[in-house]
Structure formats: structure tokens, C-alpha cells
Design an enzyme around this catalytic site. Structure first.
Site, short mmCIF file in Angstrom:
data_model
loop_
_atom_site.label_atom_id
_atom_site.label_comp_id
_atom_site.label_asym_id
_atom_site.label_seq_id
_atom_site.Cartn_x
_atom_site.Cartn_y
_atom_site.Cartn_z
N ASP A 64 -18.97 -40.73 0.76
CA ASP A 64 -17.95 -40.50 1.78
C ASP A 64 -18.30 -41.32 3.01
O ASP A 64 -19.47 -41.52 3.33
CB ASP A 64 -17.81 -39.01 2.13
CG ASP A 64 -19.05 -38.39 2.73
OD1 ASP A 64 -19.20 -38.47 3.96
OD2 ASP A 64 -19.86 -37.83 1.99
N ASP A 153 -13.02 -30.57 6.61
CA ASP A 153 -14.45 -30.54 6.92
C ASP A 153 -14.70 -29.42 7.92
O ASP A 153 -14.35 -29.52 9.10
CB ASP A 153 -14.85 -31.90 7.51
CG ASP A 153 -16.31 -31.98 7.90
OD1 ASP A 153 -17.01 -30.95 7.88
OD2 ASP A 153 -16.77 -33.09 8.24
N GLU A 155 -17.63 -27.37 9.66
CA GLU A 155 -19.07 -27.35 9.91
C GLU A 155 -19.38 -27.03 11.37
O GLU A 155 -18.48 -26.72 12.15
CB GLU A 155 -19.72 -28.65 9.47
CG GLU A 155 -19.21 -29.90 10.17
CD GLU A 155 -19.91 -31.16 9.65
OE1 GLU A 155 -21.08 -31.36 10.05
OE2 GLU A 155 -19.31 -31.90 8.85
#
Length: 265
Positions: A64, A153, A155
Site C-alpha cells: 500500500d 483506515d 487508527e
């Protein structure tokens, strides 16, 4: 006094420390898939191990990238064995990856199965707003057998408090709103990228997202370890933060034919 310290630092060849360690802005290397996970959870690999060839038995190597990698040499990564890629498309409601076209189209043209991901900032706006921004700027999907489900995503907060000053109920609602909006727009439930520690602390298990959302889990070690609450299996494991390919190193949990099926339906 500060001026004197700066002059002394320059004379002896040092860089003066900033007055405060301000968070890096959106789109920086501090805001990519796993950047905050690595910062908070670390890696079990030694630096000499970052060039390890990925294990390929019943797994497909991938990568990625974000704008931090610049224009990627996709032929080189393909020749080294990468067969899929996730590319950062957006962040929050204002950042678009300026290298997205080269990275997203370049991986496709070389033969990789690729997808886009969004770096979530849940305290900036609601999940639906960020999902729409993502889909409008690269986070779409088509049943061409070459496009992975769009990914979110989730996080550690690069700007401050780990869970963005949200409790588990609020964070769960945010994730669900983002997921539901992406599904309404693309007819695919988004992949959820996260780490077990962050997810268990900030989201929890009140909703079993694993029933619909593929899991892309980050854990930098030779073995995967426990999965986040609400998931019985993983689809992708981000196993190294650096290595053979540009960006992060990933492994798809299955054979290439299974990866193609995920990109087709």
C-alpha cells in the site's frame, strides 16, 4: 537565549529542536495506513529483516502506498512479486492524494488488483460526509475483477487523543455510518483497516462488522496474533511497515484466484 542556542547548534552541526512537536499536516507520511500504529505499537522486526521476501504459501504479496512514495515504479514491484495494492485517495474532507492517478492507474495497468483507501479523521466530520468525499475522489468500485473494495483506515489519532475524544458507542456509530454510505454508493461494504489494540479500545464489539466488512489488519511481526473484536478472520495482513516493495508490505489471506473473486463481487 533561544537565538544563542540556535547559533551554537548551527556551529556544531546540530539541528535545533523545535519549540513544540506539532502534528504533521494531512497528507504527510504521518497520515498513512499504519503510520500511527507503528508509532504506538512498534514493530517486532529488526532493520536487517525489512528486506525479507514475503511468505507466499497460500498468501499473495501486496503493498500500500500514498503520496509519500511519489511516482511508484510499478514494473519493479510487479517483477518482485507484488500482485495487489491499496492506494491512499483521501483524508478527512479536504485532502486528496496528488499522486493518486499515477499510483492507482499505474498499478492497474501493470496487472495488479488495486483499491483505494481513506484515512479517517472521525472528529472532523460525520462518517457519511467523509465516505461521500472518499467515493467522489477515488473510492469507487467496479466489478471488473481488478478493483478491491474501498477501504477505511481507522487508527490512532495523529493530532491527539487516541480515540479522537469519542467513546466506543460514538466511534461505532461513525464507522457504521461510513460503511453504510460507501455501500449505498458502491454496493460494496468497505474493507476496514485497523490494528487489534486500537480497535478493541476505541470501537469494541457492540457491532460485529466482520459479518460484512473485510478485515485488513496491521501487526508488524512474524505471526499475526489476535484479531480485532467482531472479526473471525482476516482478508489482508499488513505485516511489515517497510520492505521489498515501496510503502507497507501486505499479504492476502488466500490464493490469487480468491483475490480475483473479491475484486469481482
Amino acid at each position: 537565549m533561544r537565538t544563542l542556542i540556535s547559533i551554537v547548534a548551527i556551529v556544531v552541526g546540530l539541528t535545533p529542536a523545535p519549540a513544540s512537536a506539532a502534528p504533521l499536516p494531512e497528507g504527510s507520511a504521518d497520515h498513512t495506513a499504519g503510520s500511527q500504529i507503528l508509532k504506538h505499537e512498534g514493530s517486532q522486526f529488526w532493520k536487517t529483516e525489512t528486506a525479507l521476501s514475503p511468505p507466499t504459501e497460500n498468501q499473495v504479496p501486496g503493498m500500500d502506498v500514498s503520496s509519500h512514495q511519489g511516482d511508484v515504479d510499478w514494473q519493479s514491484s510487479w517483477d518482485k512479486g507484488a500482485r495487489f495494492a491499496y492506494v491512499k485517495a483521501t483524508e478527512g474532507t479536504s485532502y486528496r492524494n496528488p499522486r493518486f492517478t499515477q499510483q492507482y492507474n499505474g498499478s492497474y495497468y501493470i496487472g495488479m488488483i488495486r483499491g483505494a483507501y481513506h484515512f479517517a479523521l472521525p472528529d472532523r466530520s460525520d462518517g457519511a460526509t467523509q465516505a461521500n468525499f472518499f467515493v467522489d475522489n477515488g473510492g469507487g468500485w467496479s466489478p471488473d475483477g481488478k478493483t478491491l473494495p474501498p477501504a477505511m483506515d481507522m487508527e490512532y489519532n495523529p493530532y491527539g487523543e487516541t480515540c479522537y475524544n469519542m467513546d466506543q458507542a460514538a466511534m461505532t456509530a461513525w464507522v457504521k455510518s461510513f460503511s453504510d454510505t460507501v455501500f449505498a454508493r458502491t454496493r460494496r461494504h468497505p474493507t476496514i483497516y485497523t490494528s487489534t489494540s486500537w480497535w478493541n479500545r476505541c470501537v469494541g464489539d457492540s457491532v460485529k462488522f466482520g459479518d460484512n466488512n473485510p478485515l485488513w489488519v496491521a501487526h508488524y511481526a512474524h505471526k499475526l496474533g489476535p484479531l480485532p473484536m467482531g472479526f473471525d478472520f482476516h482478508t489482508i495482513w499488513q505485516w511489515q511497515a517497510a520492505g521489498l516493495f515501496p510503502g507497507d508490505q501486505n499479504l492476502f489471506n488466500g490464493e490469487f484466484a480468491q483475490l480475483q473473486r473479491i475484486a469481482s463481487s
